[in-house]
Design an enzyme around this catalytic site. Structure first.
Site, mmCIF file in Angstrom:
data_model
loop_
_atom_site.group_PDB
_atom_site.id
_atom_site.type_symbol
_atom_site.label_atom_id
_atom_site.label_comp_id
_atom_site.label_asym_id
_atom_site.label_seq_id
_atom_site.Cartn_x
_atom_site.Cartn_y
_atom_site.Cartn_z
ATOM 1 N N GLY A 1 33.907 54.422 31.930
ATOM 2 C CA GLY A 1 32.532 53.922 31.948
ATOM 3 C C GLY A 1 31.699 54.533 33.062
ATOM 4 O O GLY A 1 30.526 54.196 33.228
ATOM 5 N N SER B 1 33.767 46.892 28.827
ATOM 6 C CA SER B 1 33.712 45.833 27.819
ATOM 7 C C SER B 1 34.737 44.732 28.082
ATOM 8 O O SER B 1 34.483 43.561 27.781
ATOM 9 C CB SER B 1 33.923 46.433 26.423
ATOM 10 O OG SER B 1 35.153 47.114 26.360
ATOM 11 N N GLU C 1 34.300 51.084 41.724
ATOM 12 C CA GLU C 1 35.475 50.294 41.323
ATOM 13 C C GLU C 1 36.621 50.504 42.307
ATOM 14 O O GLU C 1 37.322 49.565 42.679
ATOM 15 C CB GLU C 1 35.923 50.693 39.914
ATOM 16 C CG GLU C 1 34.969 50.202 38.833
ATOM 17 C CD GLU C 1 35.279 50.736 37.453
ATOM 18 O OE1 GLU C 1 34.862 50.103 36.477
ATOM 19 O OE2 GLU C 1 35.931 51.793 37.333
ATOM 20 N N LYS D 1 40.988 55.054 35.479
ATOM 21 C CA LYS D 1 39.718 54.358 35.321
ATOM 22 C C LYS D 1 38.571 55.370 35.395
ATOM 23 O O LYS D 1 38.764 56.490 35.838
ATOM 24 C CB LYS D 1 39.546 53.296 36.416
ATOM 25 C CG LYS D 1 40.489 52.099 36.197
ATOM 26 C CD LYS D 1 40.246 50.972 37.162
ATOM 27 C CE LYS D 1 38.835 50.491 37.264
ATOM 28 N NZ LYS D 1 38.215 50.108 35.965
ATOM 29 N N GLY D 2 37.401 54.916 34.948
ATOM 30 C CA GLY D 2 36.222 55.775 35.051
ATOM 31 C C GLY D 2 35.641 56.172 33.714
ATOM 32 O O GLY D 2 34.658 56.905 33.665
HETATM 33 C C1 5RP Z 1 34.630 51.902 33.969
HETATM 34 C C2 5RP Z 1 36.079 51.661 33.773
HETATM 35 C C3 5RP Z 1 36.453 50.649 32.758
HETATM 36 O O1 5RP Z 1 37.238 49.680 33.365
HETATM 37 C C4 5RP Z 1 37.245 51.314 31.691
HETATM 38 O O2 5RP Z 1 36.464 52.375 31.164
HETATM 39 C C5 5RP Z 1 37.652 50.356 30.597
HETATM 40 O O3 5RP Z 1 36.542 50.001 29.827
HETATM 41 P P1 5RP Z 1 36.690 49.057 28.554
HETATM 42 O O4 5RP Z 1 37.149 47.725 29.051
HETATM 43 O O5 5RP Z 1 35.299 49.020 27.975
HETATM 44 O O6 5RP Z 1 37.684 49.685 27.626
HETATM 45 O O7 5RP Z 1 36.921 52.222 34.408
HETATM 46 O O8 5RP Z 1 34.416 52.913 34.924
#
Ligand code: 5RP
Length: 230
Positions: A104, A35, A110, A101-102
């Site tokens: 999402g 996001s 990434e 990270k991860g």
């Molecule tokens: C996806 C990620 C995103 O960068 C992480 O989950 C942050 O997400 P958001 O900006 O929605 O909080 O690592 O794999």
């Protein structure tokens, strides 16, 4: 949206806008997932609409779709193996620019894109700054075949690992792998933990980003804070 959610959304947008000031004409960019990254992608789309010339490698199908909608010219690592700048979100960041990270599910692409970049900037709202890392469960991407073996292996490292699910099925990454979430609570030595996880057969990648991010741009209420890697 309640007050806390709308403040968080405003911080995400402000961090993204601050990072977009680093974008220059002609750059090859990496586009993160999530996001917060979406604010950067929409802002970049606006800049492209105003004449900025860039090309970008998306870190997920979701980001690819959004970037296309925004009219951002896309490329891939074959055409563009070295990127000037990657802007991505994070689930957690510490003051030394180490990240988890991860959340999402896009950590593999990434990390590949970050490692192909001269500079990676993480954009975060104020809730993401922690010390030590680890309150957010560490995502570990694994090959499907291996997951039943990996749950007890990862538990030996001091967490109660959980196979990520989407509805009644395991969550599937863009690369067709599974994710095991590892709640360590506190990771005192991220480098040592990374060195323990990486060589386990069946592990594809983990969500600890060490020596990959040069700068964390954090938005807090009305101010921007910057953290630089050592
Ligand atoms: C996806 C990620 C995103 O960068 C992480 O989950 C942050 O997400 P958001 O900006 O929605 O909080 O690592 O794999």
């Amino acid at each position: 949206m309640n007050d806390r959610k709308s403040l968080q959304a405003e911080e995400k947008r402000a961090a993204a806008e601050a990072a977009l000031k680093l974008v220059e004409d002609g750059m090859a960019l990496g586009l993160g997932t999530g996001s917060t990254a979406a604010y950067a992608i929409r802002g970049l789309g606006r800049m492209v609409g105003q004449g900025l010339k860039v090309r970008a490698v998306p870190t997920s199908r979701q980001t690819e779709e959004l970037a296309r909608e925004e009219g951002i010219p896309l490329t891939d690592l074959e055409a563009c193996p070295r990127l000037d700048l990657t802007i991505d979100g994070a689930d957690e960041a510490d003051p030394r620019c180490r990240l988890i990270k991860g959340g999402g599910g896009a950590l593999l692409r990434e990390k590949i894109v970050a490692s192909a970049s001269r500079r990676m900037v993480a954009i975060v709202d104020s809730s993401k700054l922690v010390d030590p890392l680890g309150e957010f469960p560490l995502p570990v991407e694994v090959v499907q075949f291996a997951w039943p073996v990996l749950l007890p292996r990862l538990a030996l490292l001091g967490c109660a690992p959980v196979l990520r699910r989407q509805g009644d099925k395991p969550f599937l990454t863009d690369e067709g792998n599974y994710i095991i979430d590892c709640p360590f609570k506190a990771i005192d030595d991220p480098r040592a933990l990374a060195a323990q996880i990486s060589p386990i057969p069946g592990v594809v990648e983990h969500g600890l980003f060490i020596d990959l991010c040069q700068e964390v741009i954090l938005a807090r209420s009305n101010s921007i804070e910057r953290f630089m890697a050592d």
